[in-house]
Design a protein around this motif. Structure first.
Motif, PDB file in Angstrom:
ATOM      1  N   VAL A 234     -23.698 -39.202  65.950  1.00 41.71           N
ATOM      2  CA  VAL A 234     -23.744 -37.956  66.722  1.00 41.71           C
ATOM      3  C   VAL A 234     -22.432 -37.184  66.565  1.00 41.71           C
ATOM      4  O   VAL A 234     -22.428 -35.966  66.369  1.00 41.71           O
ATOM      5  CB  VAL A 234     -24.031 -38.251  68.205  1.00 41.71           C
ATOM      6  CG1 VAL A 234     -23.818 -36.999  69.056  1.00 41.71           C
ATOM      7  CG2 VAL A 234     -25.446 -38.759  68.384  1.00 41.71           C
ATOM      8  N   GLU A 235     -21.302 -37.910  66.647  1.00 44.65           N
ATOM      9  CA  GLU A 235     -20.008 -37.254  66.510  1.00 44.65           C
ATOM     10  C   GLU A 235     -19.836 -36.673  65.113  1.00 44.65           C
ATOM     11  O   GLU A 235     -19.303 -35.566  64.945  1.00 44.65           O
ATOM     12  CB  GLU A 235     -18.891 -38.247  66.810  1.00 44.65           C
ATOM     13  CG  GLU A 235     -17.482 -37.673  66.698  1.00 44.65           C
ATOM     14  CD  GLU A 235     -17.245 -36.506  67.636  1.00 44.65           C
ATOM     15  OE1 GLU A 235     -16.380 -35.662  67.310  1.00 44.65           O
ATOM     16  OE2 GLU A 235     -17.925 -36.430  68.681  1.00 44.65           O
ATOM     17  N   LEU A 236     -20.289 -37.412  64.091  1.00 45.77           N
ATOM     18  CA  LEU A 236     -20.206 -36.906  62.719  1.00 45.77           C
ATOM     19  C   LEU A 236     -21.045 -35.649  62.549  1.00 45.77           C
ATOM     20  O   LEU A 236     -20.608 -34.678  61.903  1.00 45.77           O
ATOM     21  CB  LEU A 236     -20.666 -37.984  61.744  1.00 45.77           C
ATOM     22  CG  LEU A 236     -20.638 -37.621  60.252  1.00 45.77           C
ATOM     23  CD1 LEU A 236     -19.221 -37.255  59.815  1.00 45.77           C
ATOM     24  CD2 LEU A 236     -21.187 -38.765  59.409  1.00 45.77           C
ATOM     25  N   GLU A 237     -22.242 -35.646  63.117  1.00 40.96           N
ATOM     26  CA  GLU A 237     -23.096 -34.472  63.022  1.00 40.96           C
ATOM     27  C   GLU A 237     -22.447 -33.266  63.706  1.00 40.96           C
ATOM     28  O   GLU A 237     -22.538 -32.137  63.222  1.00 40.96           O
ATOM     29  CB  GLU A 237     -24.466 -34.772  63.635  1.00 40.96           C
ATOM     30  CG  GLU A 237     -25.301 -35.753  62.808  1.00 40.96           C
ATOM     31  CD  GLU A 237     -26.595 -36.130  63.495  1.00 40.96           C
ATOM     32  OE1 GLU A 237     -26.698 -35.916  64.726  1.00 40.96           O
ATOM     33  OE2 GLU A 237     -27.499 -36.645  62.813  1.00 40.96           O
ATOM     34  N   ARG A 238     -21.796 -33.515  64.850  1.00 38.28           N
ATOM     35  CA  ARG A 238     -21.118 -32.424  65.552  1.00 38.28           C
ATOM     36  C   ARG A 238     -19.977 -31.859  64.712  1.00 38.28           C
ATOM     37  O   ARG A 238     -19.763 -30.645  64.638  1.00 38.28           O
ATOM     38  CB  ARG A 238     -20.589 -32.912  66.895  1.00 38.28           C
ATOM     39  CG  ARG A 238     -21.674 -33.166  67.943  1.00 38.28           C
ATOM     40  CD  ARG A 238     -21.096 -33.806  69.183  1.00 38.28           C
ATOM     41  NE  ARG A 238     -22.116 -34.030  70.198  1.00 38.28           N
ATOM     42  CZ  ARG A 238     -21.953 -34.777  71.281  1.00 38.28           C
ATOM     43  NH1 ARG A 238     -20.786 -35.379  71.490  1.00 38.28           N
ATOM     44  NH2 ARG A 238     -22.923 -34.932  72.152  1.00 38.28           N
ATOM     45  N   ARG A 239     -19.219 -32.750  64.067  1.00 40.51           N
ATOM     46  CA  ARG A 239     -18.103 -32.290  63.223  1.00 40.51           C
ATOM     47  C   ARG A 239     -18.616 -31.514  62.021  1.00 40.51           C
ATOM     48  O   ARG A 239     -18.028 -30.493  61.646  1.00 40.51           O
ATOM     49  CB  ARG A 239     -17.282 -33.500  62.769  1.00 40.51           C
ATOM     50  CG  ARG A 239     -16.493 -34.173  63.892  1.00 40.51           C
ATOM     51  CD  ARG A 239     -15.656 -35.315  63.360  1.00 40.51           C
ATOM     52  NE  ARG A 239     -14.907 -35.957  64.427  1.00 40.51           N
ATOM     53  CZ  ARG A 239     -14.060 -36.968  64.241  1.00 40.51           C
ATOM     54  NH1 ARG A 239     -13.852 -37.433  63.007  1.00 40.51           N
ATOM     55  NH2 ARG A 239     -13.427 -37.501  65.254  1.00 40.51           N
TER      56      ARG A 239
END
Length: 241
Positions: free
Chosen positions: A213-218
């Motif tokens: 999820v964090e990677l997708e947000r970045r």
């Protein structure tokens, strides 16, 4: 579904895919009506079960997953995380023949109800809104499996019976939350160890999903920064004029 024969509690539970506790809770909530034999045993009409199944399917009452929120502005878990946790809880319940299993994840340092299997939607909503119950807090502080009496603690709900266990979920020394399981019979020591081991698996799943999820947000943020500004000839610029 059999036609013309009224079903026992266990048969009705198998037809609907519900635990005994969930089935009786639905009856208590007035969502399902049971008939009584002269001996006082519950019997369910197939037509009544079909009506309930249609209503439950539309309303999502059978099983629950909820994104934690609080008044302090804590960020709720992404739907993919709660969905992954809920999917993982089903085989755990089936492996140890549990009535229900559930997960509380830490949000701003406080455990919040996140996902469950065998918990009806109305109860999930209640657990989401309520403060973390004593068995969850005890397991988080003890960092070891904590057996509890569902009837005495009123958890997951006041009509709960049987035996329960709550275990803290950790990843790389960091507390992520608490996993719980409730069974109508005594839980064997091997089953408690299995729940504890499953907590480690669940911790890896949650940590991995959070990283995704964090990677997708970045990636989304990078995409927004690198997206070229519309030129004078850009259709979007012309449309805005």
């Amino acid at each position: 579904m059999a036609v013309g024969r009224r079903l026992t509690v266990s048969e009705a539970g198998r037809v609907l895919g519900l635990s005994r506790t969930t089935l009786l809770a639905a009856e208590e909530a007035g969502l399902l009506t049971a008939l009584r034999t002269p001996g006082g045993h519950r019997r369910y009409d197939p037509a009544e079960l079909r009506r309930y199944a249609e209503h439950a399917g539309a309303a999502g009452w059978e099983e629950a997953s909820a994104a934690p929120t609080d008044a302090g502005g804590a960020v709720p878990e992404a739907p993919t995380i709660t969905a992954a946790a809920r999917a993982a809880l089903r085989p755990l319940a089936q492996a140890i023949d549990a009535e229900s299993t559930g997960l509380y994840l830490l949000v701003s340092g406080e455990p919040h109800f996140t996902a469950a299997f065998g918990v009806p939607r109305w109860l999930a909503d209640r657990l989401t809104a309520a403060s973390p119950p004593a068995p969850i807090l005890a397991a988080l502080d003890a960092r070891r499996p904590c057996p509890f009496d569902p009837a005495a603690t009123g958890f997951p709900e006041p009509r709960s019976a049987g035996n329960g266990v709550a275990v803290a979920v950790h990843r790389d020394g960091e507390a992520l939350g608490v996993l719980f399981a409730v069974s109508r019979r005594d839980m064997l020591a091997a089953e408690i160890r299995f729940v504890e081991a499953f907590g480690d698996v669940l911790a890896m799943l949650v940590a991995d999903e959070r990283r995704i999820v964090e990677l997708e947000r970045r990636m989304e943020a990078i995409g927004a920064l690198t997206r070229p500004e519309p030129t004078a000839d850009d259709p979007e610029r012309r449309a805005a004029r």
